[in-house]
Design an enzyme around this catalytic site. Structure first.
Site, mmCIF file in Angstrom:
data_model
loop_
_atom_site.group_PDB
_atom_site.id
_atom_site.type_symbol
_atom_site.label_atom_id
_atom_site.label_comp_id
_atom_site.label_asym_id
_atom_site.label_seq_id
_atom_site.Cartn_x
_atom_site.Cartn_y
_atom_site.Cartn_z
ATOM 1 N N CYS A 88 0.813 -1.219 0.000
ATOM 2 C CA CYS A 88 0.000 0.000 0.000
ATOM 3 C C CYS A 88 0.847 1.270 0.000
ATOM 4 O O CYS A 88 1.873 1.342 0.661
ATOM 5 C CB CYS A 88 -0.928 -0.014 1.217
ATOM 6 S SG CYS A 88 -2.017 -1.444 1.216
ATOM 7 N N CYS A 98 -3.293 -0.730 -3.481
ATOM 8 C CA CYS A 98 -4.026 -0.200 -2.329
ATOM 9 C C CYS A 98 -3.433 1.120 -1.836
ATOM 10 O O CYS A 98 -2.268 1.419 -2.080
ATOM 11 C CB CYS A 98 -4.028 -1.236 -1.200
ATOM 12 S SG CYS A 98 -2.406 -1.926 -0.847
#
Ligand code: N1C
Length: 252
Positions: free
Chosen positions: A81, A162
């Site tokens: 992420c 993400c």
């Protein structure tokens, strides 16, 4: 010690000759060694087998994207992420930067992407072999083993994206966001608002954040993903690459 050294030299020479004589063997060894170096816990043979089954003994113009599904299962992507960077027509600029700074992860920094980047391979009907020459070019057929591979792993990489996602696009081409690119046709459409907060476009090579193709990008994005675009001069990317004291988030 001398005996051990002599044995090692003999093994190295024999192995070297075998590999040189047989490109297929070289390819497999390179592949497996890279996997092992990259991730010692990976079962290299299992990954190689999953890779091979996608194209071996097949017409090299009939390898579907889905043929690589077992490969993704054998070597899945880990979400990273806020660090994932996508690109289209800017490969050299992106990698010029990521090689110097550990700010972003491209598909070529992952296990599968790094090992196969720049390689060509294919199989043949009625053969158990992997060939690295005489494979169909991209213009000959779309369902070739190399293009299907990139299409499949690009999808898998986008599936795990993400947080804040970055995309480097080229402002020096007519259509920075081209619907036929892998970025537009495979990656952007898989970005999920449940996982991704924002898509931040970094426009390089020429200012072009006002280009109309970017409206298509905004429209392709899942509702809930914030969009931004910033024109960034080459000199700033180089400065950031050269100065580790500049925080990743302050590069642009
Ligand atoms: O078609 P593109 O660019 O938009 O594809 C780039 C896009 C990136 O975000 C990557 O995540 O798709 C992924 N990707 C690769 O990582 C990659 N490495 C090498 C897609 N393609 C990749 N290649 C090769 O470059 C592959 O042969 C593919 O067809 C080209 C696409 O590059 P592009 O047209 O500049």
């Amino acid at each position: 010690v001398i005996v051990v050294l002599i044995v090692i030299v003999i093994i190295a020479v024999v192995l070297g000759l075998t590999l040189r004589q047989n490109k297929m063997v070289l390819f497999q060894h390179f592949f497996i060694c890279c996997f092992c170096i990259f991730r010692c816990t990976t079962d290299c043979q299992k990954v190689w087998d999953a890779f091979e089954q996608a194209y071996v003994n097949k017409d090299p113009c009939k390898v579907a994207v889905e043929a690589y599904d077992p490969l993704i299962v054998a070597a899945p992507f880990k979400p990273q992420c806020n660090r994932m960077i996508f690109w289209s027509k800017t490969k050299d600029v992106v990698h010029g930067f990521t090689e110097k700074r550990d700010c972003f992860v491209t598909l070529e920094d992952t296990l599968l992407g790094s090992v196969l980047d720049g390689l060509t391979w294919c199989g043949k009907e009625g053969s158990k072999g992997t060939f690295t020459t005489g494979c169909p070019g991209w213009s000959k057929c779309k369902n070739n083993p190399v293009l299907s591979f990139w299409r499949r792993i690009s999808a898998a990489f986008a599936d795990v994206a993400c947080g804040n996602v970055t995309a480097m696009l080229s402002g020096s081409i007519d259509t920075p966001f081209n619907s036929t690119s892998i970025f537009a046709s495979i990656e952007v459409v898989r970005f999920q608002a449940s996982r991704i907060k924002s898509l931040n476009v970094v426009m390089v090579l020429q200012s072009n954040c006002t280009d109309s193709s970017l409206n298509n990008l905004r429209q392709s994005l899942d509702t809930g993903i914030t969009y931004s675009c910033k024109d960034v001069h080459e000199s700033r990317i180089q400065e950031c690459g050269a100065k580790p004291e500049i925080a990743c988030g302050a590069c642009w």
